[in-house]
Design an enzyme around this catalytic site. Structure first.
Site, PDB file in Angstrom:
ATOM      1  N   HIS A  51       0.831  -1.196   0.000  1.00 56.55           N
ATOM      2  CA  HIS A  51       0.000   0.000   0.000  1.00 56.55           C
ATOM      3  C   HIS A  51       0.865   1.245   0.000  1.00 56.55           C
ATOM      4  CE1 HIS A  51       1.010  -0.154   4.218  1.00 56.55           C
ATOM      5  NE2 HIS A  51       0.207  -1.162   4.473  1.00 56.55           N
TER       6      HIS A  51
HETATM    7  P1  TYD Z   1      -2.345  -3.563   7.375  1.00 57.49           P
HETATM    8  O1  TYD Z   1      -2.227  -2.127   7.003  1.00 57.49           O
HETATM    9  O2  TYD Z   1      -2.930  -4.469   6.329  1.00 57.49           O
HETATM   10  O3  TYD Z   1      -0.929  -4.148   7.803  1.00 57.49           O
HETATM   11  P2  TYD Z   1       0.427  -4.247   6.943  1.00 57.49           P
HETATM   12  O4  TYD Z   1       0.619  -2.939   6.272  1.00 57.49           O
HETATM   13  O5  TYD Z   1       1.483  -4.546   7.919  1.00 57.49           O
HETATM   14  O6  TYD Z   1       0.283  -5.371   5.974  1.00 57.49           O
HETATM   15  O7  TYD Z   1      -3.163  -3.655   8.718  1.00 57.49           O
HETATM   16  C1  TYD Z   1      -3.677  -4.865   9.216  1.00 57.49           C
HETATM   17  C2  TYD Z   1      -4.950  -4.561   9.990  1.00 57.49           C
HETATM   18  O8  TYD Z   1      -4.697  -3.735  11.112  1.00 57.49           O
HETATM   19  C3  TYD Z   1      -5.979  -3.835   9.155  1.00 57.49           C
HETATM   20  O9  TYD Z   1      -7.262  -4.362   9.485  1.00 57.49           O
HETATM   21  C4  TYD Z   1      -5.908  -2.408   9.608  1.00 57.49           C
HETATM   22  C5  TYD Z   1      -5.461  -2.539  11.055  1.00 57.49           C
HETATM   23  N1  TYD Z   1      -4.627  -1.422  11.509  1.00 57.49           N
HETATM   24  C6  TYD Z   1      -5.146  -0.534  12.447  1.00 57.49           C
HETATM   25  O10 TYD Z   1      -6.284  -0.646  12.905  1.00 57.49           O
HETATM   26  N2  TYD Z   1      -4.359   0.478  12.878  1.00 57.49           N
HETATM   27  C7  TYD Z   1      -3.083   0.660  12.424  1.00 57.49           C
HETATM   28  O11 TYD Z   1      -2.390   1.614  12.841  1.00 57.49           O
HETATM   29  C8  TYD Z   1      -2.581  -0.261  11.438  1.00 57.49           C
HETATM   30  C9  TYD Z   1      -1.189  -0.107  10.885  1.00 57.49           C
HETATM   31  C10 TYD Z   1      -3.392  -1.279  11.018  1.00 57.49           C
END
Ligand code: TYD
Length: 140
Positions: A51
């Site tokens: 992302h």
């Molecule tokens: P995600 O952004 O997919 O993680 P990564 O970038 O490490 O692959 O986040 C995983 C889940 O956690 C998603 O449901 C969103 C949630 N999340 C939060 O609620 N707060 C946060 O600060 C972050 C980074 C993720």
């Protein structure tokens, strides 16, 4: 834009009692830290991230273990290996990032400039390329 990504070496204040690494917002890193999260327990074949963010800047530090971070601005790509607890990578806003190659003991600490807002994440790569194209041509 990708050239704004850079490794940062943090001050180490260790002594004969052990190590201590300091990361100060608006000091060692170029933003105030509003959010901290950390990633661990990801298998080595997992790819996380995938992302870009409209507003958030990040610093990623493998405080334990190792991982890889691939950054992409839609034109250029670069791969960084995070393998020391006093080294972080600074990621500006609007950079696409993949984190992968996690060692079994990897703990990836993520410092962010903004509070969590799902709306500021771009999770579709084609949409990301479109955003970057429009940015380059001045359409946004
Ligand atoms: P995600 O952004 O997919 O993680 P990564 O970038 O490490 O692959 O986040 C995983 C889940 O956690 C998603 O449901 C969103 C949630 N999340 C939060 O609620 N707060 C946060 O600060 C972050 C980074 C993720």
């Amino acid at each position: 834009m990708i050239e704004q990504c850079r490794l940062i070496e943090f001050p180490q204040k260790g002594d004969d009692r052990g190590h201590l690494v300091v990361v100060e917002g608006r000091g060692d890193i170029p933003f105030d830290i509003k959010r901290v999260f950390y990633i661990y327990g990801s298998d080595k074949d997992v790819i996380r991230g995938r992302h870009a963010n409209y507003h958030s800047e990040f610093v990623l530090i493998n405080v334990a273990g190792t991982s890889m971070v691939k950054v992409d601005d839609g034109v250029n790509q670069k791969i960084y290996h995070l393998d020391r607890p006093h080294i972080g990578i600074y990621l500006p806003r609007l950079v696409w990032k993949d984190m992968y190659g996690f060692s079994g003991d990897s703990v990836l600490l993520c410092l962010a400039s903004e509070h969590y807002d799902a709306e500021e994440y771009i999770r579709d790569y084609d949409m990301y390329l479109d955003v970057m194209r429009k940015k380059t041509t001045g359409e946004v």
